[in-house]
Design an enzyme around this catalytic site. Structure first.
Site, mmCIF file in Angstrom:
data_model
loop_
_atom_site.group_PDB
_atom_site.id
_atom_site.type_symbol
_atom_site.label_atom_id
_atom_site.label_comp_id
_atom_site.label_asym_id
_atom_site.label_seq_id
_atom_site.Cartn_x
_atom_site.Cartn_y
_atom_site.Cartn_z
ATOM 1 N N ASP A 15 0.863 -1.183 0.000
ATOM 2 C CA ASP A 15 0.000 0.000 0.000
ATOM 3 C C ASP A 15 0.899 1.232 0.000
ATOM 4 O O ASP A 15 1.374 1.675 1.041
ATOM 5 C CB ASP A 15 -0.907 -0.012 1.224
ATOM 6 N N ALA A 16 1.149 1.774 -1.194
ATOM 7 C CA ALA A 16 2.071 2.900 -1.344
ATOM 8 C C ALA A 16 1.422 4.112 -1.995
ATOM 9 O O ALA A 16 1.903 5.229 -1.847
ATOM 10 C CB ALA A 16 3.290 2.472 -2.160
ATOM 11 N N LYS A 17 0.345 3.880 -2.753
ATOM 12 C CA LYS A 17 -0.396 4.957 -3.420
ATOM 13 C C LYS A 17 0.534 5.875 -4.221
ATOM 14 O O LYS A 17 0.406 7.101 -4.186
ATOM 15 C CB LYS A 17 -1.216 5.764 -2.409
ATOM 16 N N ARG A 18 1.440 5.269 -4.969
ATOM 17 C CA ARG A 18 2.381 6.044 -5.765
ATOM 18 C C ARG A 18 1.668 6.697 -6.944
ATOM 19 O O ARG A 18 0.653 6.209 -7.429
ATOM 20 C CB ARG A 18 3.512 5.150 -6.270
#
Length: 267
Positions: free
Chosen positions: A91-94
């Site tokens: 879960d990094a939401k890059r």
């Protein structure tokens, strides 16, 4: 590939439960050190107690980045502790462009070796391209998020009278999914929207956070999306107890989230 591992784990464990590994130092059990080493001990105990109940694990990058180099090592040790047959979703939401996006993709897929990642679509296709080109990896793109502030942007109406989040779903399904490695992030707090998205694009897997502490209802999610829903639960499981038996308590809570799924498949 994430989806192959997900399907296998979901079948063997009779579960579409994904546990988010979001270790908050302030909430670790009292007997554990409040540092990166404590996080690793905590995560390993949670994994050992729940690995037969899940279809995936989802570490949230921020909780590890906040601890600097020690946190990065803790993240790598956590990932290494997850059984190889269970997929890891970062879960990094890059969401950035050019060489920056390429570096993010390399960090996630090559350095950390995760099977999937969450991404933000706000900057458009070229910010996602380095991830999407990795056909053996899965990209879950933010669509209708569970936080109340998501309405500020995601619910804006377009010229056709439909909200922006449905346009995001359309772009993912019709233009960005050429490698068949896309999914969407849709919040459990919006079951009607989940149903609409699933009806229009039933081929897309849906990562569904917001069950448990945020108030989402697992039975409503399963009714809306069925087998395509990957139900993420974090705080309700991780912090079921602050004592030395925290892992056993986490397992009991995780088991409770399995009941509706089993009832759905085995009337």
């Amino acid at each position: 590939m994430f989806m192959q591992k997900f399907r296998a784990a979901a079948t063997s464990n009779r579960s579409t439960l994904c546990i988010g590994l979001d270790p908050d130092l302030a909430r670790l059990p009292e007997h554990l050190p409040r540092d990166a080493a404590g996080i690793v001990q905590f995560n390993q105990a949670i994994i050992e107690a729940t690995s037969d109940l899940v279809c995936a694990y989802k570490p949230n990058m921020a909780f590890y980045e906040a601890l600097g180099s020690a946190g990065w090592l803790a993240l790598k040790q956590t990932i290494a502790s997850i059984p190889s047959h269970i997929p890891v979703l970062l879960d990094a939401k890059r969401g950035d462009i050019g060489s920056t996006a390429q570096a993010y993709a390399s960090a996630a897929f090559d350095e950390l070796g995760v099977d999937a990642i969450t991404l933000s679509p706000y900057m458009g296709y070229d910010s996602l391209q380095p991830f999407l080109e990795r056909a053996d990896k899965t990209c879950f793109i933010l669509c209708r998020t569970s936080n109340p502030g998501g309405d500020d942007v995601q619910n804006l109406l377009l010229d056709n009278g439909e909200p922006l989040f449905l346009k995001i779903a359309e772009l993912v399904a019709k233009r960005w999914n050429s490698n068949h490695n896309c999914g969407l992030v849709v919040g459990a707090t919006y079951p009607a929207e989940i149903a609409t998205i699933h009806q229009r694009y039933p081929e897309l897997p849906l990562l569904v956070p917001g069950v448990g502490s945020q108030g989402g209802d697992i039975e409503e999610v399963l009714a809306a999306a069925g087998e395509q829903a990957i139900i993420n639960v974090s705080r309700s499981v991780l912090y079921a107890s602050g004592g030395s038996s925290f892992a056993e308590a986490a397992r009991k809570v995780a088991q409770a989230f399995l009941v509706p799924k089993q009832a759905l498949n085995h009337p």
